[in-house]
Design an enzyme around this catalytic site. Sequence first.
Site, mmCIF file in Angstrom:
data_model
loop_
_atom_site.group_PDB
_atom_site.id
_atom_site.type_symbol
_atom_site.label_atom_id
_atom_site.label_comp_id
_atom_site.label_asym_id
_atom_site.label_seq_id
_atom_site.Cartn_x
_atom_site.Cartn_y
_atom_site.Cartn_z
ATOM 1 N N ASP A 34 0.856 -1.183 0.000
ATOM 2 C CA ASP A 34 0.000 0.000 0.000
ATOM 3 C C ASP A 34 0.895 1.238 0.000
ATOM 4 O O ASP A 34 2.022 1.201 0.484
ATOM 5 C CB ASP A 34 -0.882 -0.040 1.249
ATOM 6 N N ASP A 64 -0.258 5.053 0.605
ATOM 7 C CA ASP A 64 -0.520 6.124 1.571
ATOM 8 C C ASP A 64 -0.708 5.557 2.978
ATOM 9 O O ASP A 64 -1.526 4.669 3.205
ATOM 10 C CB ASP A 64 -1.766 6.909 1.150
ATOM 11 N N GLU A 83 0.291 9.544 5.373
ATOM 12 C CA GLU A 83 -1.089 9.727 4.938
ATOM 13 C C GLU A 83 -1.410 11.216 5.030
ATOM 14 O O GLU A 83 -1.346 11.799 6.104
ATOM 15 C CB GLU A 83 -2.005 8.905 5.862
ATOM 16 N N TYR A 136 -6.028 13.392 0.202
ATOM 17 C CA TYR A 136 -5.832 13.249 -1.249
ATOM 18 C C TYR A 136 -4.513 13.903 -1.649
ATOM 19 O O TYR A 136 -4.340 15.108 -1.485
ATOM 20 C CB TYR A 136 -7.009 13.849 -2.010
ATOM 21 N N ASN A 156 -5.399 2.524 -3.883
ATOM 22 C CA ASN A 156 -6.688 3.112 -4.286
ATOM 23 C C ASN A 156 -6.511 4.618 -4.398
ATOM 24 O O ASN A 156 -6.100 5.259 -3.421
ATOM 25 C CB ASN A 156 -7.759 2.823 -3.227
ATOM 26 N N GLN A 157 -6.819 5.173 -5.553
ATOM 27 C CA GLN A 157 -6.725 6.630 -5.738
ATOM 28 C C GLN A 157 -8.058 7.161 -6.243
ATOM 29 O O GLN A 157 -8.180 7.658 -7.363
ATOM 30 C CB GLN A 157 -5.561 6.962 -6.685
ATOM 31 N N CYS A 169 -10.992 -3.335 -9.468
ATOM 32 C CA CYS A 169 -9.615 -3.079 -9.028
ATOM 33 C C CYS A 169 -9.514 -2.220 -7.772
ATOM 34 O O CYS A 169 -8.414 -1.997 -7.272
ATOM 35 C CB CYS A 169 -8.777 -2.510 -10.173
ATOM 36 N N LYS A 201 -9.257 -1.863 -4.133
ATOM 37 C CA LYS A 201 -9.032 -2.778 -3.022
ATOM 38 C C LYS A 201 -10.197 -2.702 -2.049
ATOM 39 O O LYS A 201 -10.673 -1.606 -1.792
ATOM 40 C CB LYS A 201 -7.737 -2.406 -2.265
HETATM 41 MG MG LIG Z 1 -3.164 3.197 3.116
HETATM 42 ZN ZN LIG Z 2 -10.724 0.436 -10.075
#
Ligand SMILES: [Mg+2]
Ligand SMILES: [Zn+2]
Length: 193
Positions: free
Chosen positions: A10, A12, A18, A21, A53-54, A108, A110
């Site tokens: 992972d 962030d 963290e 955004y 994940n973005q 996709c 997570k």
């Molecule tokens: Mg994370």
């Molecule tokens: Zn996705």
Amino acid sequence: MNPKRAIFLDRDGTLIEEVGYLDRPERVELFPWSIDAIRAFNRAGWRVVIVTNQSGVARGFLTIDVVEQVHRHLDDLLHEGGAVIDAYYYCPHHPDGKVAEYARACDCRKPARGLVDRATRELGIDPRRSFAVGDRWLDVALAREVGAAGVLVRTGYGLTEEQRPVNGLAADAVVDNLAAAASWILQNRRSAI
Ligand SMILES: [Mg+2]
Ligand SMILES: [Zn+2]
């Protein structure tokens, strides 16, 4: 040939601070131990693959271009310390997003396994000999989903996550940070895999 093993890492809260955004490369801040930890995986012959994940892309807070700038900047910082990320995979989607192209359910985000499936195909990795490391239960759930071992780190959201266990979901290890995760994985690799 043995399929390779990998650390599905992972981004962030696990590799870097963290910060919500992450919309500018200048906001990237590696944890002080991150370079050493990645280098330890590199030396031990593990592939290191970011899976992140973005959803900020789907939500309109950042663009694909920014995500890729952030990853190039991360590479620069890591390379200065002799550490290498082998590949970056990210999910730009979210079902509630505003940007039409990315506002959808996907396979996709997570804990869904789409990013890991792409990585295993493209890089020749055996997920069952691999580990997922992250600061959220969804990172551990991803490990379960693909047959990898899962390590929760207490950086980022990790401490909070540890205090809110998820029914039926146990990490193979809960450790303070990525450095401890690297030690644990590299010491336990024979028994754990
Ligand atoms: Mg994370
Ligand atoms: Zn996705």
